[in-house]
Design a protein around this motif. Structure first.
Motif, PDB file in Angstrom:
ATOM      1  N   ALA A 280       0.832  -1.201   0.000  1.00  0.00           N
ATOM      2  CA  ALA A 280       0.000   0.000   0.000  1.00  0.00           C
ATOM      3  C   ALA A 280       0.869   1.253   0.000  1.00  0.00           C
ATOM      4  O   ALA A 280       0.599   2.225  -0.722  1.00  0.00           O
ATOM      5  CB  ALA A 280      -0.930   0.000   1.213  1.00  0.00           C
ATOM      6  N   MET A 313      -8.054  10.581  -6.421  1.00  0.00           N
ATOM      7  CA  MET A 313      -7.538   9.414  -5.722  1.00  0.00           C
ATOM      8  C   MET A 313      -7.851   9.494  -4.231  1.00  0.00           C
ATOM      9  O   MET A 313      -8.211   8.493  -3.592  1.00  0.00           O
ATOM     10  CB  MET A 313      -6.032   9.279  -5.937  1.00  0.00           C
ATOM     11  CG  MET A 313      -5.432   8.023  -5.315  1.00  0.00           C
ATOM     12  SD  MET A 313      -3.649   7.870  -5.572  1.00  0.00           S
ATOM     13  CE  MET A 313      -3.023   9.093  -4.411  1.00  0.00           C
ATOM     14  N   TRP A 317     -10.059   7.116  -1.999  1.00  0.00           N
ATOM     15  CA  TRP A 317      -9.436   6.536  -0.802  1.00  0.00           C
ATOM     16  C   TRP A 317     -10.389   6.619   0.393  1.00  0.00           C
ATOM     17  O   TRP A 317     -10.623   5.627   1.074  1.00  0.00           O
ATOM     18  CB  TRP A 317      -8.130   7.282  -0.534  1.00  0.00           C
ATOM     19  CG  TRP A 317      -7.401   6.925   0.733  1.00  0.00           C
ATOM     20  CD1 TRP A 317      -7.847   7.043   2.010  1.00  0.00           C
ATOM     21  CD2 TRP A 317      -6.085   6.379   0.823  1.00  0.00           C
ATOM     22  NE1 TRP A 317      -6.894   6.626   2.898  1.00  0.00           N
ATOM     23  CE2 TRP A 317      -5.803   6.211   2.201  1.00  0.00           C
ATOM     24  CE3 TRP A 317      -5.112   6.039  -0.108  1.00  0.00           C
ATOM     25  CZ2 TRP A 317      -4.581   5.727   2.661  1.00  0.00           C
ATOM     26  CZ3 TRP A 317      -3.895   5.547   0.351  1.00  0.00           C
ATOM     27  CH2 TRP A 317      -3.642   5.387   1.703  1.00  0.00           C
ATOM     28  N   SER A 340      -9.355  -5.388  -2.597  1.00  0.00           N
ATOM     29  CA  SER A 340      -9.059  -3.957  -2.722  1.00  0.00           C
ATOM     30  C   SER A 340      -7.799  -3.731  -3.544  1.00  0.00           C
ATOM     31  O   SER A 340      -7.741  -2.815  -4.381  1.00  0.00           O
ATOM     32  CB  SER A 340      -8.910  -3.331  -1.334  1.00  0.00           C
ATOM     33  OG  SER A 340     -10.116  -3.423  -0.602  1.00  0.00           O
ATOM     34  N   ALA A 344      -7.196  -1.594  -7.019  1.00  0.00           N
ATOM     35  CA  ALA A 344      -6.134  -0.600  -7.165  1.00  0.00           C
ATOM     36  C   ALA A 344      -5.210  -0.945  -8.328  1.00  0.00           C
ATOM     37  O   ALA A 344      -4.761  -0.053  -9.064  1.00  0.00           O
ATOM     38  CB  ALA A 344      -5.337  -0.500  -5.867  1.00  0.00           C
ATOM     39  N   VAL A 371      -7.946   3.873  -8.527  1.00  0.00           N
ATOM     40  CA  VAL A 371      -6.790   3.575  -7.672  1.00  0.00           C
ATOM     41  C   VAL A 371      -7.130   3.848  -6.208  1.00  0.00           C
ATOM     42  O   VAL A 371      -6.867   3.028  -5.317  1.00  0.00           O
ATOM     43  CB  VAL A 371      -5.569   4.402  -8.097  1.00  0.00           C
ATOM     44  CG1 VAL A 371      -4.436   4.256  -7.064  1.00  0.00           C
ATOM     45  CG2 VAL A 371      -5.064   3.976  -9.463  1.00  0.00           C
ATOM     46  N   GLY A 372      -7.733   5.006  -5.943  1.00  0.00           N
ATOM     47  CA  GLY A 372      -8.073   5.359  -4.569  1.00  0.00           C
ATOM     48  C   GLY A 372      -9.113   4.449  -3.961  1.00  0.00           C
ATOM     49  O   GLY A 372      -9.019   4.077  -2.781  1.00  0.00           O
ATOM     50  N   GLY A 374      -9.519   1.376  -4.430  1.00  0.00           N
ATOM     51  CA  GLY A 374      -8.882   0.136  -3.995  1.00  0.00           C
ATOM     52  C   GLY A 374      -7.829   0.349  -2.934  1.00  0.00           C
ATOM     53  O   GLY A 374      -7.724  -0.414  -1.968  1.00  0.00           O
ATOM     54  N   LEU A 375      -7.039   1.411  -3.080  1.00  0.00           N
ATOM     55  CA  LEU A 375      -5.915   1.635  -2.180  1.00  0.00           C
ATOM     56  C   LEU A 375      -6.375   1.988  -0.774  1.00  0.00           C
ATOM     57  O   LEU A 375      -5.776   1.541   0.218  1.00  0.00           O
ATOM     58  CB  LEU A 375      -5.033   2.750  -2.744  1.00  0.00           C
ATOM     59  CG  LEU A 375      -3.789   3.135  -1.935  1.00  0.00           C
ATOM     60  CD1 LEU A 375      -2.898   1.923  -1.701  1.00  0.00           C
ATOM     61  CD2 LEU A 375      -3.019   4.236  -2.659  1.00  0.00           C
ATOM     62  N   SER A 432       1.288  -1.153 -11.173  1.00  0.00           N
ATOM     63  CA  SER A 432       0.114  -2.010 -11.331  1.00  0.00           C
ATOM     64  C   SER A 432       0.490  -3.477 -11.137  1.00  0.00           C
ATOM     65  O   SER A 432      -0.218  -4.234 -10.461  1.00  0.00           O
ATOM     66  CB  SER A 432      -0.505  -1.801 -12.711  1.00  0.00           C
ATOM     67  OG  SER A 432      -1.577  -2.689 -12.929  1.00  0.00           O
ATOM     68  N   THR A 435       1.128  -4.263  -7.469  1.00  0.00           N
ATOM     69  CA  THR A 435      -0.124  -4.283  -6.718  1.00  0.00           C
ATOM     70  C   THR A 435      -0.932  -5.536  -7.034  1.00  0.00           C
ATOM     71  O   THR A 435      -1.560  -6.128  -6.139  1.00  0.00           O
ATOM     72  CB  THR A 435      -0.952  -3.028  -7.040  1.00  0.00           C
ATOM     73  OG1 THR A 435      -0.136  -1.864  -6.856  1.00  0.00           O
ATOM     74  CG2 THR A 435      -2.155  -2.920  -6.114  1.00  0.00           C
TER      75      THR A 435
END
Length: 458
Positions: A280, A313, A317, A340, A344, A371-372, A374-375, A432, A435
């Motif tokens: 993360a 993002m 988040w 998640s 991301a 992205v946010g 998932g992150l 990517s 992750t």
């Protein structure tokens, strides 16, 4: 006194209602101001080097802060469990504000680097301690409502730091990049003093002094190995990191109180949280460091516009974190972290396509939102899951260890990505892929039942 009693007393130690809200605001302010300082200096450094000289020492301003923060993070968790949250919080805030004031008054680059070490030690003590206090204030189910705010604030402080730093340099002075911390930090310390009192704690346990130092030294050498420079120097740093890491492993087997308590070192939830924190941090710092630069260099945007690109993002988040914690409670780490990270990874992959094919701003913002989404939940539940497994007397060290992993993952990822500077599509594609690897590994290894995240001591 067992862990469940300590947890119960830690929550009830606060006066209900207003006092808990004030304490929450205090630790939120402290978290924001300490995390903010990790990236705000980036946009001010060109101006600082022009005024103070020493351009060859440019990277040391970052490395010194990082090394000190890593050591501060690792030490503070154990001290917070042994001495109490408030003493460690106030000591860390004192170091941080003292270092900030001295950085703002620095007249040379060596002096600035020395003061950044002091500032970094304080920031490293503050960040995990604030998250530990928040865990004391709220039960796991209550944290489902509050954790999105904390993780969003932490990510926002890191991501928006360069934007705010650039604004301060343009409209005031680079010295305010450091001095702005003083009023905010003093307010946070005052609010916490008035609203929070420590619960009972265990005493008499030995303190591991060498573990945090060896861990910090190994991390610093790894970072130096990724810095631009001669091949010989980088190989020497890499070899040094391996040797120091070996010394750390041996030392941790021999001490009675290791950095990660032995009863938790084989817990699948805790290990999944360690891995989740590492990846993360890697994705967050990669996006925070390279998206604004890509927008500026290839998109022709102003620094303000480039900084605003991170807002989608951060919104994703915060929204994702709230839902992610609810998934954690019901479905365990496999669902909350693994899925998640998959979301991301999809967003980062789409962002790579946006960079390579010249998609417009709207498409770019949409990719960053994914992205946010998932992150956020991946980062927050990677922390909350292990916290829920640890009894009160280990919660501080668990929090600090996970926070150190997040910091380490981000620092290593940003340093490694700098080797491909200018190739933004490649950088985002690598992010990517990393992750996606995290998503697969955690999905296969993490616990998958809600009962697996119940407190270990309850």
């Amino acid at each position: 006194m067992d862990g469940s009693e300590l947890t119960s007393q830690s929550v009830s130690a606060m006066r209900p209602g207003a006092a808990r809200r004030v304490a929450t605001g205090a630790v939120l302010l402290a978290l924001v101001v300490s995390a903010f300082e990790g990236t705000v200096v980036t946009s001010a450094m060109p101006t600082i080097t022009r005024e103070l000289g020493g351009p060859q020492l440019y990277s040391w301003v970052f490395s010194a802060f990082l090394f000190a923060s890593t050591v501060g993070v690792l030490v503070s968790g154990k001290l917070a469990d042994r001495l109490g949250r408030k003493p460690v919080f106030f000591f860390g805030m004192g170091l941080f504000l003292g270092g900030s004031a001295l950085c703002g008054l620095a007249t040379s680059m060596p002096a600035l680097i020395a003061f950044r070490v002091m500032q970094g030690l304080g920031a490293g003590a503050l960040q995990p301690t604030t998250l530990t206090i928040s865990a004391d204030l709220y039960t796991l189910r209550e944290r489902a409502a509050i954790q999105g705010l904390f993780t969003g604030a932490w990510g926002g402080a890191n991501a928006l730091g360069p934007l705010i730093g650039g604004w301060l340099v343009m409209h005031a002075s680079w010295r305010w990049v450091f001095l702005v911390n003083l009023p905010v930090g003093l307010l946070a310390a005052t609010l916490l003093h008035l609203s929070y009192r420590d619960p009972p704690r265990r005493v008499g346990e030995p303190l591991d002094r060498w573990g945090p130092l060896l861990a910090g030294a190994s991390a610093a050498l790894l970072l130096f190995a990724l810095e631009p420079g001669g091949v010989g120097t980088r190989l020497s740093c890499a070899l040094g990191a391996v040797l120091v890491g070996g010394m750390l492993a041996r030392q941790q087997r021999e001490v009675s109180m290791p950095l990660l308590p032995r009863e938790l070192a084989t817990d699948r939830t805790v290990l999944s949280g360690v891995a989740g924190g590492l990846f993360a941090g890697a994705l967050l710092y990669t996006m925070s460091a390279w998206v604004p630069l890509w927008m500026t260099e290839q998109g022709g945007h102003t620094p303000l516009g480039a900084g605003l690109a991170l807002v989608p993002m951060l919104v994703g988040w915060s929204v994702g974190s709230t839902f992610g914690v609810k998934v954690l409670v019901r479905g365990g780490m496999r669902a909350s972290v693994g899925l998640s990270f998959a979301v991301a990874a999809l967003g980062a992959g789409l962002l790579s396509l946006a960079a390579s094919r010249g998609w417009g701003v709207v498409a770019t913002f949409a990719c960053l939102t994914v992205v946010g989404l998932g992150l956020g939940p991946a980062a927050s539940t990677s922390l909350l899951g292990p916290q829920s497994r640890a009894p009160w007397h280990h919660r501080g060290i668990i929090t600090s260890t996970l926070y150190a992993m997040r910091l380490l993952g981000g620092s290593l990822a940003v340093a490694a990505m700098s080797l491909a500077r200018g190739h933004f599509a490649l950088q985002f594609a690598i992010a990517s892929g990393l992750t996606a690897t995290a998503a697969l590994g955690i999905t296969l290894a993490a616990p998958g039942r809600a009962g697996d995240v119940a407190p270990a001591s309850s």
